[in-house]
Design a protein around this motif. Structure first.
Motif, mmCIF file in Angstrom:
data_model
loop_
_atom_site.group_PDB
_atom_site.id
_atom_site.type_symbol
_atom_site.label_atom_id
_atom_site.label_comp_id
_atom_site.label_asym_id
_atom_site.label_seq_id
_atom_site.Cartn_x
_atom_site.Cartn_y
_atom_site.Cartn_z
ATOM 1 N N LEU A 15 0.836 -1.210 0.000
ATOM 2 C CA LEU A 15 0.000 0.000 0.000
ATOM 3 C C LEU A 15 0.861 1.246 0.000
ATOM 4 C CD1 LEU A 15 -2.815 -0.598 2.604
ATOM 5 C CD2 LEU A 15 -3.032 -0.417 0.150
ATOM 6 N N GLN A 16 0.406 2.272 -0.672
ATOM 7 C CA GLN A 16 1.086 3.555 -0.659
ATOM 8 C C GLN A 16 0.053 4.637 -0.352
ATOM 9 O OE1 GLN A 16 4.360 3.983 -3.286
ATOM 10 N NE2 GLN A 16 4.903 2.429 -1.806
ATOM 11 N N GLU A 17 0.273 5.333 0.749
ATOM 12 C CA GLU A 17 -0.592 6.452 1.143
ATOM 13 C C GLU A 17 -2.072 6.088 1.064
ATOM 14 O OE1 GLU A 17 0.578 9.938 -1.056
ATOM 15 O OE2 GLU A 17 2.685 9.429 -0.820
ATOM 16 N N ASN A 18 -2.440 4.997 1.680
ATOM 17 C CA ASN A 18 -3.808 4.515 1.607
ATOM 18 C C ASN A 18 -4.149 3.825 2.930
ATOM 19 O OD1 ASN A 18 -6.134 2.996 1.177
ATOM 20 N ND2 ASN A 18 -5.697 2.729 -0.986
ATOM 21 N N GLU A 19 -4.457 4.601 3.925
ATOM 22 C CA GLU A 19 -4.714 4.056 5.265
ATOM 23 C C GLU A 19 -6.044 3.308 5.369
ATOM 24 O OE1 GLU A 19 -2.473 4.126 7.750
ATOM 25 O OE2 GLU A 19 -1.121 5.081 6.325
ATOM 26 N N GLU A 20 -6.992 3.601 4.502
ATOM 27 C CA GLU A 20 -8.318 2.996 4.613
ATOM 28 C C GLU A 20 -8.365 1.541 4.161
ATOM 29 O OE1 GLU A 20 -10.720 4.314 0.673
ATOM 30 O OE2 GLU A 20 -9.937 5.937 1.918
ATOM 31 N N ASN A 21 -7.352 1.083 3.447
ATOM 32 C CA ASN A 21 -7.355 -0.283 2.923
ATOM 33 C C ASN A 21 -6.258 -1.163 3.520
ATOM 34 O OD1 ASN A 21 -9.564 -0.332 0.884
ATOM 35 N ND2 ASN A 21 -8.397 1.395 0.086
ATOM 36 N N VAL A 22 -5.855 -0.883 4.749
ATOM 37 C CA VAL A 22 -4.852 -1.710 5.423
ATOM 38 C C VAL A 22 -5.545 -2.971 5.943
ATOM 39 C CG1 VAL A 22 -3.233 -1.856 7.345
ATOM 40 C CG2 VAL A 22 -3.443 0.280 6.057
ATOM 41 N N TYR A 23 -5.006 -4.114 5.542
ATOM 42 C CA TYR A 23 -5.534 -5.401 5.968
ATOM 43 C C TYR A 23 -4.371 -6.276 6.429
ATOM 44 C CZ TYR A 23 -9.611 -3.872 3.319
ATOM 45 O OH TYR A 23 -10.669 -3.163 2.852
ATOM 46 N N HIS A 24 -4.686 -7.417 7.011
ATOM 47 C CA HIS A 24 -3.644 -8.329 7.493
ATOM 48 C C HIS A 24 -2.717 -8.770 6.369
ATOM 49 C CE1 HIS A 24 -6.661 -11.108 5.940
ATOM 50 N NE2 HIS A 24 -5.685 -12.002 5.830
ATOM 51 N N TYR A 25 -3.223 -8.898 5.149
ATOM 52 C CA TYR A 25 -2.404 -9.405 4.055
ATOM 53 C C TYR A 25 -1.499 -8.362 3.415
ATOM 54 C CZ TYR A 25 -5.911 -7.391 0.936
ATOM 55 O OH TYR A 25 -6.754 -6.523 0.291
ATOM 56 N N ASN A 26 -1.716 -7.081 3.677
ATOM 57 C CA ASN A 26 -0.858 -6.080 3.041
ATOM 58 C C ASN A 26 0.015 -5.286 4.008
ATOM 59 O OD1 ASN A 26 -2.674 -4.122 4.027
ATOM 60 N ND2 ASN A 26 -3.761 -4.004 2.086
ATOM 61 N N SER A 27 -0.196 -5.429 5.295
ATOM 62 C CA SER A 27 0.604 -4.640 6.243
ATOM 63 C C SER A 27 2.068 -5.101 6.285
ATOM 64 C CB SER A 27 -0.017 -4.661 7.643
ATOM 65 O OG SER A 27 -0.095 -5.976 8.137
ATOM 66 N N GLY A 28 2.326 -6.403 6.244
ATOM 67 C CA GLY A 28 3.702 -6.917 6.281
ATOM 68 C C GLY A 28 4.500 -6.568 5.032
ATOM 69 N N PRO A 29 3.969 -6.875 3.828
ATOM 70 C CA PRO A 29 4.703 -6.501 2.615
ATOM 71 C C PRO A 29 4.920 -4.993 2.492
ATOM 72 C CG PRO A 29 3.054 -8.153 2.086
ATOM 73 C CD PRO A 29 2.824 -7.731 3.513
ATOM 74 N N THR A 30 3.946 -4.205 2.913
ATOM 75 C CA THR A 30 4.082 -2.744 2.840
ATOM 76 C C THR A 30 5.213 -2.261 3.739
ATOM 77 O OG1 THR A 30 1.746 -2.439 2.299
ATOM 78 C CG2 THR A 30 2.898 -0.551 3.243
ATOM 79 N N LYS A 31 5.249 -2.757 4.972
ATOM 80 C CA LYS A 31 6.302 -2.352 5.902
ATOM 81 C C LYS A 31 7.677 -2.759 5.383
ATOM 82 C CE LYS A 31 7.833 -2.842 10.687
ATOM 83 N NZ LYS A 31 7.629 -3.531 11.960
ATOM 84 N N ALA A 32 7.795 -3.976 4.860
ATOM 85 C CA ALA A 32 9.080 -4.461 4.337
ATOM 86 C C ALA A 32 9.524 -3.622 3.136
ATOM 87 C CB ALA A 32 8.961 -5.935 3.945
ATOM 88 N N TRP A 33 8.617 -3.354 2.207
ATOM 89 C CA TRP A 33 8.940 -2.570 1.011
ATOM 90 C C TRP A 33 9.408 -1.167 1.401
ATOM 91 C CZ3 TRP A 33 9.626 -3.696 -3.990
ATOM 92 C CH2 TRP A 33 9.681 -2.641 -4.891
ATOM 93 N N ASN A 34 8.645 -0.510 2.247
ATOM 94 C CA ASN A 34 8.987 0.858 2.643
ATOM 95 C C ASN A 34 10.329 0.932 3.365
ATOM 96 O OD1 ASN A 34 6.704 1.927 1.443
ATOM 97 N ND2 ASN A 34 5.497 1.773 3.318
ATOM 98 N N GLU A 35 10.613 -0.055 4.197
ATOM 99 C CA GLU A 35 11.890 -0.095 4.911
ATOM 100 C C GLU A 35 13.052 -0.243 3.930
ATOM 101 O OE1 GLU A 35 14.006 -3.365 7.697
ATOM 102 O OE2 GLU A 35 12.070 -2.627 8.438
ATOM 103 N N LEU A 36 12.906 -1.121 2.955
ATOM 104 C CA LEU A 36 13.982 -1.354 1.997
ATOM 105 C C LEU A 36 14.146 -0.194 1.015
ATOM 106 C CD1 LEU A 36 13.466 -5.171 1.484
ATOM 107 C CD2 LEU A 36 15.310 -4.031 2.727
ATOM 108 N N ILE A 37 13.071 0.514 0.739
ATOM 109 C CA ILE A 37 13.158 1.738 -0.078
ATOM 110 C C ILE A 37 13.963 2.788 0.688
ATOM 111 C CG2 ILE A 37 11.825 3.732 -0.906
ATOM 112 C CD1 ILE A 37 11.530 1.534 -2.850
ATOM 113 N N SER A 38 13.620 2.983 1.960
ATOM 114 C CA SER A 38 14.294 4.022 2.754
ATOM 115 C C SER A 38 15.774 3.698 2.976
ATOM 116 C CB SER A 38 13.572 4.252 4.083
ATOM 117 O OG SER A 38 13.688 3.127 4.916
#
Length: 169
Positions: free
Chosen positions: A116-139
């Motif tokens: 997810l990118q800048e989309n707080e309304e659609n956070v679910y169990h299946y996308n929170s882990g990949p999103t956190k990992a992606w954002n961390e590796l981008i930063s």
């Protein structure tokens, strides 16, 4: 990289084989290697069907990606396109992204499902882990982002991101 230019495709998360068949059907020169933990009964049928239809152009490794990816690294595989849609827990997604770098070259495209990118309304169990990992590796400049896509209707929301590893040529 266009799908028609892809010679070697790797995916984590074969499931029923839909992504693998899309690549195989649209690119006669591509070899697809998949891995899947095998929780769903239909995974073995997808494997059977793709082996029968595409022969040596398709191979499925059954098992956890944390065991399969090191085997592929040891066997010196390199892929043009890597699609990660496996474990959705943060640690599993993070490890998959990090380890797959050893299967990439400087032109490899990385696709990660359920980011997810800048989309707080659609956070679910299946996308929170990949999103956190992606954002961390981008930063951390481990990967760079190329594109982001969302698909939604009244009952469903899905998204994926594409990027590249920071690999010096």
């Amino acid at each position: 990289l266009c799908i028609l230019d892809c010679k070697y495709f790797f995916e984590i998360g074969f499931n029923g084989g839909h992504s693998a068949e899309t690549i195989l059907k649209n690119n006669n020169d591509c070899t697809v290697i998949s891995c899947d933990i095998g929780w769903h009964f239909y995974t073995k049928y997808g494997n059977w069907y793709l082996k029968k239809k595409y022969g040596d152009r398709f191979k499925l490794y059954m098992g956890d990606s944390r065991d399969i990816v090191p085997r592929l690294i040891h066997e010196k595989y390199k892929f043009d396109l890597i699609f990660i849609d496996g474990g959705h827990e943060y640690k599993v997604a993070l490890e998959d992204i990090i380890k797959c770098k050893e299967l990439a070259n400087s032109k490899t495209i990385l696709l990660l499902d359920d980011v997810l990118q800048e989309n707080e309304e659609n956070v679910y169990h299946y996308n929170s882990g990949p999103t956190k990992a992606w954002n961390e590796l981008i930063s951390n400049n481990f990967i760079s982002q190329l594109d982001y896509q969302e698909f939604k209707d009244e009952d469903m929301f899905r998204s994926f991101v594409t990027g590249r590893y920071d690999i010096k040529q």
